[in-house]
Design an enzyme around this catalytic site. Structure first.
Site, PDB file in Angstrom:
ATOM      1  N   LEU A 115       0.814  -1.216   0.000  1.00  0.00           N
ATOM      2  CA  LEU A 115       0.000   0.000   0.000  1.00  0.00           C
ATOM      3  C   LEU A 115       0.846   1.264   0.000  1.00  0.00           C
ATOM      4  O   LEU A 115       0.407   2.305  -0.482  1.00  0.00           O
ATOM      5  CB  LEU A 115      -0.918   0.007   1.233  1.00  0.00           C
ATOM      6  CG  LEU A 115      -1.932  -1.139   1.336  1.00  0.00           C
ATOM      7  CD1 LEU A 115      -2.655  -1.077   2.669  1.00  0.00           C
ATOM      8  CD2 LEU A 115      -2.917  -1.088   0.182  1.00  0.00           C
ATOM      9  N   GLY A 116       2.028   1.198   0.548  1.00  0.00           N
ATOM     10  CA  GLY A 116       2.886   2.372   0.627  1.00  0.00           C
ATOM     11  C   GLY A 116       4.014   2.126   1.605  1.00  0.00           C
ATOM     12  O   GLY A 116       4.237   0.998   2.050  1.00  0.00           O
ATOM     13  N   GLU A 117       4.707   3.214   1.945  1.00  0.00           N
ATOM     14  CA  GLU A 117       5.826   3.088   2.863  1.00  0.00           C
ATOM     15  C   GLU A 117       6.014   4.388   3.632  1.00  0.00           C
ATOM     16  O   GLU A 117       5.897   5.476   3.078  1.00  0.00           O
ATOM     17  CB  GLU A 117       7.106   2.730   2.098  1.00  0.00           C
ATOM     18  CG  GLU A 117       8.277   2.374   2.979  1.00  0.00           C
ATOM     19  CD  GLU A 117       9.363   1.642   2.228  1.00  0.00           C
ATOM     20  OE1 GLU A 117      10.426   1.379   2.843  1.00  0.00           O
ATOM     21  OE2 GLU A 117       9.159   1.325   1.038  1.00  0.00           O
ATOM     22  N   GLY A 118       6.266   4.239   4.937  1.00  0.00           N
ATOM     23  CA  GLY A 118       6.478   5.401   5.782  1.00  0.00           C
ATOM     24  C   GLY A 118       7.770   5.282   6.562  1.00  0.00           C
ATOM     25  O   GLY A 118       8.643   4.469   6.232  1.00  0.00           O
ATOM     26  N   GLY A 119       7.893   6.108   7.618  1.00  0.00           N
ATOM     27  CA  GLY A 119       9.104   6.095   8.420  1.00  0.00           C
ATOM     28  C   GLY A 119       9.308   4.778   9.139  1.00  0.00           C
ATOM     29  O   GLY A 119      10.435   4.344   9.376  1.00  0.00           O
ATOM     30  N   PHE A 120       8.220   4.117   9.496  1.00  0.00           N
ATOM     31  CA  PHE A 120       8.304   2.830  10.181  1.00  0.00           C
ATOM     32  C   PHE A 120       8.739   1.729   9.224  1.00  0.00           C
ATOM     33  O   PHE A 120       9.544   0.855   9.565  1.00  0.00           O
ATOM     34  CB  PHE A 120       6.943   2.487  10.795  1.00  0.00           C
ATOM     35  CG  PHE A 120       6.922   1.215  11.588  1.00  0.00           C
ATOM     36  CD1 PHE A 120       7.223   1.218  12.937  1.00  0.00           C
ATOM     37  CD2 PHE A 120       6.591   0.011  10.986  1.00  0.00           C
ATOM     38  CE1 PHE A 120       7.196   0.039  13.673  1.00  0.00           C
ATOM     39  CE2 PHE A 120       6.564  -1.168  11.711  1.00  0.00           C
ATOM     40  CZ  PHE A 120       6.870  -1.150  13.060  1.00  0.00           C
ATOM     41  N   PRO A 142       7.383  -0.449   5.188  1.00  0.00           N
ATOM     42  CA  PRO A 142       6.322  -0.666   4.201  1.00  0.00           C
ATOM     43  C   PRO A 142       5.031  -1.148   4.851  1.00  0.00           C
ATOM     44  O   PRO A 142       5.045  -1.763   5.918  1.00  0.00           O
ATOM     45  CB  PRO A 142       6.913  -1.731   3.269  1.00  0.00           C
ATOM     46  CG  PRO A 142       7.903  -2.458   4.124  1.00  0.00           C
ATOM     47  CD  PRO A 142       8.476  -1.434   5.057  1.00  0.00           C
ATOM     48  N   LYS A 157       1.790  -3.272   8.878  1.00  0.00           N
ATOM     49  CA  LYS A 157       2.919  -2.340   8.859  1.00  0.00           C
ATOM     50  C   LYS A 157       4.161  -3.096   9.296  1.00  0.00           C
ATOM     51  O   LYS A 157       4.268  -3.531  10.450  1.00  0.00           O
ATOM     52  CB  LYS A 157       2.633  -1.142   9.768  1.00  0.00           C
ATOM     53  CG  LYS A 157       3.663  -0.025   9.623  1.00  0.00           C
ATOM     54  CD  LYS A 157       3.112   1.306  10.108  1.00  0.00           C
ATOM     55  CE  LYS A 157       2.878   1.348  11.581  1.00  0.00           C
ATOM     56  NZ  LYS A 157       2.560   2.712  12.066  1.00  0.00           N
ATOM     57  N   ASP A 202       1.790  13.757  16.321  1.00  0.00           N
ATOM     58  CA  ASP A 202       2.116  13.686  14.895  1.00  0.00           C
ATOM     59  C   ASP A 202       0.843  13.692  14.041  1.00  0.00           C
ATOM     60  O   ASP A 202       0.696  12.908  13.092  1.00  0.00           O
ATOM     61  CB  ASP A 202       2.935  12.429  14.597  1.00  0.00           C
ATOM     62  CG  ASP A 202       3.631  12.500  13.232  1.00  0.00           C
ATOM     63  OD1 ASP A 202       3.816  13.619  12.720  1.00  0.00           O
ATOM     64  OD2 ASP A 202       3.982  11.432  12.690  1.00  0.00           O
TER      65      ASP A 202
END
Length: 479
Positions: free
Chosen positions: A199-204, A206, A221, A318
């Site tokens: 679905l996507g990727e963040g700081g934590f 994919p 996550k 955040d």
């Protein structure tokens, strides 16, 4: 056979001296002629045997010639009868045996069919019982495996130095709901973390879409191998999120630990995050006036719950468009509690030497002094409101020196309507949107005491008759 009776009558048999022989012969004749089908084989054989025993004829010692002649005629007739009777008896005996054999065959076949049917029925019953027992055994084994797997994962969690299990597991008083999901289940749900499910990727790390064996769609996550903030965020979400129960807070289903793997499992949000709509020229048109208001109100309700009604009280730290997820009905849910902080009931603010958050959303007191409180979230909410109204990213509100933002300038000049996104400018009620902008500017004031609480914000959003104070100073943004 009937012709015999026309020649010899019963009276003639009675006149001879061998009365016993006559009666025996007569009985045999009568049996053969009248009741052959009804007579049992053994009875006929008895009569025949008796007849054969009495076959010798006893006559007087000194008979006359006439008597001898008469006896000779009777003897001849008798002999003929004997031959006929014995022959017919044999035929009857053979016929009866055939009939008996045929009947026995029919009865035997009938019982064989009954026996076969009973055997089949018994086999079916035994098969059903075996299937039931096997299925029950499989369920018991599966439940045992799941229990053992969960216990193993809980043991792994307890060995992780970054996690305090006493803070995570439900103590029966805080309403926490938490599950440990096996690595095998997560792998199967995400098709081995296939690219199609990403679905996507963040700081934590994919994020993957998945589907559990029970049919529930999930978002996984997965901690990135090079993620520096992953372990603390993983621990923090395990501590905070299971305790939160609100319609505008995303629900965490559980976690997974396998070797060095760390994963968090959430309910799946089909419309992804708010920023996917706000900052996309095509998809932003799907957010009409009513939807944007519902999103703003839902986020405000979620924050009010965190600040006032949840146990424990939580400061998100955040809040941004990327952390607002949308369900299938476009209802907002606050997510990503990796850097959230729990406040005690009597705690108003806290200090930190490590500043975390997202550029453009960080409040002045937090950026400069490391002080955060519920008013830090209120500041972030004000920035988010301006984004929803305008459809512009927060960084574009400010000059390079971060001393003045576009929203403040337009408001001071009386041109607040210029900030409204074109996709809703024709359909919205303008004075209401201008009121939103006004409330936003109250939320992003520099002094925390001047900012409203989330309870005040909700009241101002819902009741247009509540007068709004004027913002006191220019807002600052750090990022």
């Amino acid at each position: 056979m009937n012709a015999i009776f026309n020649v010899v009558s019963m009276e003639e048999f009675k006149r001879i001296s061998t009365i016993e022989v006559a009666h025996t012969t007569w009985n045999i004749l009568q049996t053969v002629c009248e009741g052959t089908k009804a007579v049992k084989i053994n009875k006929l054989q008895q009569l025949t045997t008796k007849f054969e025993i009495d076959e010798s004829v006893v006559v007087d010692e000194n008979p006359s010639d006439r008597e001898l002649s008469k006896n000779a005629d009777l003897q001849e007739a008798y002999n003929k009868l004997c031959k006929v009777v014995v022959k017919d008896a044999m035929n009857v005996d053979i016929g009866l045996k055939k009939i008996a054999s045929l009947e026995l065959g029919i009865v035997t076949k009938k019982w064989i069919c009954v026996a076969i049917f009973k055997a089949i029925a018994l086999l079916v019953i035994v098969f059903c019982i075996l299937c039931y027992l096997l299925k029950r055994r499989a369920v018991v084994i599966q439940g045992s495996d799941e229990t053992n797997g969960e216990n193993g994962l809980l043991a792994s969690l307890s060995l992780d130095p970054s996690i305090n299990m006493n803070e995570i597991l439900n103590d029966g008083n805080d309403g926490a709901r938490f599950s440990v999901i096996s690595y095998t289940s997560v792998m199967a749900a995400t098709s081995n973390f296939s690219l199609e499910n990403k679905l996507g990727e963040g700081g934590f790390g994919p994020v993957y879409k998945g589907k559990l064996a029970g049919g529930q769609t999930i978002a996984v996550k997965r901690l990135g191998r090079n993620s520096r903030q992953g372990i603390p965020e993983f621990r923090n979400e395990l501590i905070v999120m299971p305790k939160l129960q609100h319609v505008n807070i995303v629900k965490i289903i559980g976690c997974c630990i396998h070797g060095e793997e760390r994963m968090l499992v959430y309910e799946y949000m089909p419309n992804k995050s708010l920023d996917c709509f706000l900052f996309d020229s095509k998809r932003s048109k799907l957010l009409d006036w009513k939807k944007r208001f519902n999103i703003i109100e839902g986020i405000a309700q979620g924050l009010l719950y965190l600040h006032k009604y949840s146990r424990p009280r939580v400061i998100h730290r955040d809040l941004k468009a990327g952390n607002i997820l949308l369900d299938k009905n476009m209802n907002p849910k606050i997510s990503d509690f990796g850097i959230a902080r729990i406040f005690k009931p009597d705690e108003l603010e806290a200090n930190t030497n490590v500043i975390v958050g997202t550029d453009g959303y960080i409040s002045p007191e937090y950026a400069m002094e490391g002080v955060f409180s519920i008013k830090s979230d209120v500041y972030s909410f004000g920035v988010l409101m301006l984004e929803i109204v305008s459809g512009r990213k927060n960084n574009s509100f400010y000059h390079v020196d971060h001393t003045l933002n576009l929203a403040w300038n337009l408001w001071q000049e009386g041109q607040g309507q210029e900030l409204i996104n074109p996709s809703i400018s024709d359909s919205c009620v303008q004075f209401k949107v201008l009121r939103w902008i006004h409330i936003s500017l109250l939320c992003i004031q520099n002094n925390t005491n001047d900012r409203p609480t989330m309870s005040d914000v909700l009241s101002m959003l819902r009741n247009d008759s509540i007068p709004l104070p004027l913002p006191k100073n220019q807002p600052f943004s750090f990022g």
